[in-house]
Motif scaffolding. Structure first.
Motif, mmCIF file in Angstrom:
data_model
loop_
_atom_site.group_PDB
_atom_site.id
_atom_site.type_symbol
_atom_site.label_atom_id
_atom_site.label_comp_id
_atom_site.label_asym_id
_atom_site.label_seq_id
_atom_site.Cartn_x
_atom_site.Cartn_y
_atom_site.Cartn_z
ATOM 1 N N ILE A 256 0.858 -1.179 0.000
ATOM 2 C CA ILE A 256 0.000 0.000 0.000
ATOM 3 C C ILE A 256 0.896 1.231 0.000
ATOM 4 C CG2 ILE A 256 -1.829 1.270 1.193
ATOM 5 C CD1 ILE A 256 -2.488 -1.378 2.675
ATOM 6 N N VAL A 257 0.804 2.054 -1.054
ATOM 7 C CA VAL A 257 1.615 3.272 -1.100
ATOM 8 C C VAL A 257 0.766 4.531 -0.950
ATOM 9 C CG1 VAL A 257 3.486 2.257 -2.436
ATOM 10 C CG2 VAL A 257 1.553 3.269 -3.641
ATOM 11 N N ALA A 258 -0.552 4.399 -1.085
ATOM 12 C CA ALA A 258 -1.418 5.561 -0.859
ATOM 13 C C ALA A 258 -2.867 5.105 -0.722
ATOM 14 C CB ALA A 258 -1.295 6.568 -2.001
ATOM 15 N N TRP A 259 -3.581 5.712 0.224
ATOM 16 C CA TRP A 259 -5.026 5.533 0.326
ATOM 17 C C TRP A 259 -5.692 6.798 -0.213
ATOM 18 C CZ3 TRP A 259 -7.372 1.163 0.963
ATOM 19 C CH2 TRP A 259 -6.813 0.130 1.727
ATOM 20 N N HIS A 260 -6.719 6.619 -1.015
ATOM 21 C CA HIS A 260 -7.475 7.768 -1.508
ATOM 22 C C HIS A 260 -8.759 7.973 -0.703
ATOM 23 C CE1 HIS A 260 -4.837 8.357 -4.903
ATOM 24 N NE2 HIS A 260 -4.911 7.076 -5.181
ATOM 25 N N VAL A 261 -9.023 7.064 0.240
ATOM 26 C CA VAL A 261 -10.179 7.186 1.128
ATOM 27 C C VAL A 261 -9.755 6.799 2.532
ATOM 28 C CG1 VAL A 261 -11.876 6.686 -0.683
ATOM 29 C CG2 VAL A 261 -10.906 4.803 0.653
ATOM 30 N N GLY B 97 -4.825 -1.838 5.942
ATOM 31 C CA GLY B 97 -3.682 -1.449 6.761
ATOM 32 C C GLY B 97 -3.247 -0.033 6.457
ATOM 33 N N GLU B 98 -2.047 0.288 6.910
ATOM 34 C CA GLU B 98 -1.504 1.623 6.714
ATOM 35 C C GLU B 98 -0.593 1.646 5.493
ATOM 36 O OE1 GLU B 98 0.551 2.663 10.240
ATOM 37 O OE2 GLU B 98 -1.234 2.698 11.518
ATOM 38 N N VAL B 99 -0.231 2.852 5.079
ATOM 39 C CA VAL B 99 0.732 3.006 4.009
ATOM 40 C C VAL B 99 2.034 2.317 4.412
ATOM 41 C CG1 VAL B 99 2.169 4.673 2.780
ATOM 42 C CG2 VAL B 99 -0.262 5.142 3.115
ATOM 43 N N GLY B 100 2.574 1.490 3.500
ATOM 44 C CA GLY B 100 3.778 0.725 3.795
ATOM 45 C C GLY B 100 3.497 -0.719 4.114
ATOM 46 N N ASP B 101 2.241 -1.071 4.461
ATOM 47 C CA ASP B 101 1.876 -2.467 4.720
ATOM 48 C C ASP B 101 1.690 -3.205 3.404
ATOM 49 O OD1 ASP B 101 1.926 -1.907 7.381
ATOM 50 O OD2 ASP B 101 -0.250 -1.749 7.620
ATOM 51 N N ASP C 246 -1.086 8.964 9.036
ATOM 52 C CA ASP C 246 -1.358 8.109 7.880
ATOM 53 C C ASP C 246 -1.586 8.953 6.641
ATOM 54 O OD1 ASP C 246 -1.195 6.007 9.591
ATOM 55 O OD2 ASP C 246 -3.371 5.759 9.830
ATOM 56 N N GLN C 247 -2.313 10.071 6.837
ATOM 57 C CA GLN C 247 -2.572 10.931 5.691
ATOM 58 C C GLN C 247 -1.287 11.551 5.181
ATOM 59 O OE1 GLN C 247 -5.444 13.749 7.018
ATOM 60 N NE2 GLN C 247 -7.041 12.231 7.338
ATOM 61 N N GLU C 248 -0.364 11.878 6.096
ATOM 62 C CA GLU C 248 0.906 12.455 5.670
ATOM 63 C C GLU C 248 1.722 11.437 4.895
ATOM 64 O OE1 GLU C 248 1.155 14.928 9.843
ATOM 65 O OE2 GLU C 248 2.982 14.137 8.967
ATOM 66 N N ASP C 249 1.756 10.164 5.393
ATOM 67 C CA ASP C 249 2.512 9.133 4.691
ATOM 68 C C ASP C 249 1.930 8.872 3.316
ATOM 69 O OD1 ASP C 249 4.132 8.856 6.865
ATOM 70 O OD2 ASP C 249 3.055 7.143 7.715
ATOM 71 N N ALA C 250 0.600 8.851 3.233
ATOM 72 C CA ALA C 250 -0.016 8.606 1.935
ATOM 73 C C ALA C 250 0.298 9.716 0.957
ATOM 74 C CB ALA C 250 -1.537 8.475 2.097
ATOM 75 N N ALA C 251 0.337 10.949 1.469
ATOM 76 C CA ALA C 251 0.589 12.088 0.588
ATOM 77 C C ALA C 251 1.960 12.014 -0.051
ATOM 78 C CB ALA C 251 0.456 13.396 1.373
ATOM 79 N N VAL D 3 10.209 5.284 4.593
ATOM 80 C CA VAL D 3 10.690 4.628 3.376
ATOM 81 C C VAL D 3 9.611 3.666 2.892
ATOM 82 C CG1 VAL D 3 12.490 3.195 2.344
ATOM 83 C CG2 VAL D 3 13.069 4.824 4.146
ATOM 84 N N ILE D 4 8.874 4.110 1.867
ATOM 85 C CA ILE D 4 7.765 3.313 1.346
ATOM 86 C C ILE D 4 7.807 3.319 -0.169
ATOM 87 C CG2 ILE D 4 6.268 3.817 3.319
ATOM 88 C CD1 ILE D 4 4.836 5.873 1.531
#
Length: 440
Positions: free
Chosen positions: A20-25, A62-66, A121-126, A212-213
């Motif tokens: 997972i490198v980004a969530w849009h929702v 999961g979160e970004v990076g999972d 999480d939103q920051e990592d996705a961004a 690092v993702i």
């Protein structure tokens, strides 16, 4: 109401899982059918996952990076009414193919709590958003002065470059960009060096932690595996490319509507003409099977720097393409890599890689092999130096010549030092006699 468990579909041959490198929702959001759900990265490419139904997101994997296994739950969506049969059939087939049966909608008994996601999480996705889409900051930034805002929006630069320029008090409109019009950190460094007024005058940059993702994680893993498993050695030779550069200039003067030639197409053509006598260079080594495959066709990987990190698009059957075809394909693949539109098949299957830093190429490099290949070639910067040149009458005279070092790193389990040196010496002969490259 029905709860639909959306399983991660098969997104590439041989792919067992995706990151997972980004969530849009986020949990609690409403998503429409075909709306962007998440960006998933495999070893080959980033794939945008779209929701097959409309509804409210109740749970995410999961979160970004999972990582999520193919056939595993990616999201749970509450839909109004019944889920279409064709959607259910496809979803359950994905789970069955991965030996992970999909739960039926009426069997989901687990209580799902709607939670607000952590702001981090939103920051990592961004950070994983594709090129040219500015990443949202966690808190609103002060509005810049009108003059600065008016000019900054007219130049191309990544969010990191814009932030650095702002911290240094530099107006991006005053900075000379690269040839493609995009301002990079190197351009800011050059501006600071020559302007004088900004050198050392800006405030210290704040420390920042960057997760690092995505592509950066893949690069880190691949480079570590390459250095850990492959005994590298590097050989460097100096080449006189004066005649080659004169030939390139002549070809460009009469190119018509064909793309402008850089040195790269000429170098690739010379490599392809040299490889038949050195099949151990154009090869891949299967560590587990202990088998070396020497390839007849040259599928040339082209290391390309993008805003998100290093990518290696592949020029298929480079040995069958002329200089103009190579130039056009180099431009097309580089643009696809930088814009994030390269297909997975365009980013895999290379048999040999070339890596060039252009004018930043340095005197010599020790490039890291693109595993499972066994060699990587790195042309370095062209410099002008005085050189003794033998004349037709046997006398030597000092002339100004254009010289370039060629570096090659090889897998010592497969390629011997003598073979690497012999290959580069033969390549040198062709580059110093351009007619041999142009001959059919």
């Amino acid at each position: 109401m029905a709860k639909f468990t959306f399983n991660l579909p098969d997104i590439g041959e041989g792919i067992a899982e995706a990151e997972i490198v980004a969530w849009h929702v986020k949990v609690g959001d409403r998503i429409e059918e075909d709306g962007q759900l998440a960006d998933m990265m495999t070893d080959k490419a980033t794939v945008e996952m779209e929701s097959p139904v409309s509804g409210t997101v109740l749970e995410v994997a999961g979160e970004v990076g999972d990582t999520v296994a193919i056939g595993g739950m990616l999201a749970v969506i509450e839909v109004e009414g019944e889920v279409p049969d064709d959607v259910l059939e496809v979803n359950e087939a994905v789970a069955e193919a991965a030996d992970a049966p999909a739960p039926k909608d009426d069997e989901v008994e687990k209580r799902i709590e709607v939670e607000n996601p952590d702001p981090s999480d939103q920051e990592d996705a961004a950070e994983a958003v594709e090129k040219d889409k500015p990443a949202p900051a966690p808190t609103p930034a002060p509005a810049p002065a009108p003059s600065s805002a008016a000019t900054d929006t007219k130049v191309l630069a990544s969010p990191a470059v814009r932030k650095r320029a702002k911290d240094l008090g530099i107006d991006l409109a005053q900075v000379k960009p690269h040839e493609d019009g995009r301002i990079r950190h190197a351009d800011l460094d050059a501006f600071i060096s020559y302007s004088g007024g900004y050198a050392g005058s800006g405030p210290a940059r704040a420390d920042e932690e960057v997760k690092v993702i995505g592509l950066r994680k893949r690069i880190a893993e691949n480079m570590a595996a390459s250095k850990r498993n492959i005994p590298h050695f590097t050989y460097v030779e100096e080449t006189d490319v004066t005649a080659l550069e004169e030939t390139r200039a002549q070809l460009n003067e009469n190119r018509g509507d064909r793309p402008k030639l850089t040195l790269l197409p000429l170098l690739i053509s010379a490599i392809c003409k040299t490889l038949p006598d050195f099949p151990m260079i154009n090869a891949r080594f299967d560590d587990e099977a202990r088998v070396v495959t020497r390839h007849g066709a040259v599928h040339l990987g082209m290391a390309t720097m993008t805003d998100n990190g290093l990518m290696v698009p592949v020029i298929r059957d480079a040995q069958n393409q002329n200089l103009w075809q190579l130039a056009r394909e180099i431009g097309r693949l580089a643009e696809a890599a930088r814009s994030g539109t390269a297909k997975s098949e365009e980013l895999s299957g290379s048999t040999l890689t070339i890596t060039s830093l252009g004018p930043l190429g340095g005197v010599a490099t020790t490039p890291v092999i693109n595993r499972p290949e066994v060699a990587i070639i790195g042309p370095n910067r062209i410099i002008e130096r005085p050189m003794f040149v033998r004349q037709p009458d046997g006398q030597e005279r000092i002339e100004k010549r254009k010289l370039m070092n060629i570096s090659i790193s090889c897998d010592h389990r497969v390629v011997d030092g003598y073979d690497a040196a012999a290959f580069v010496q033969e390549l040198k002969k062709k580059l110093e006699a351009p007619a041999t490259i142009l001959a059919g």
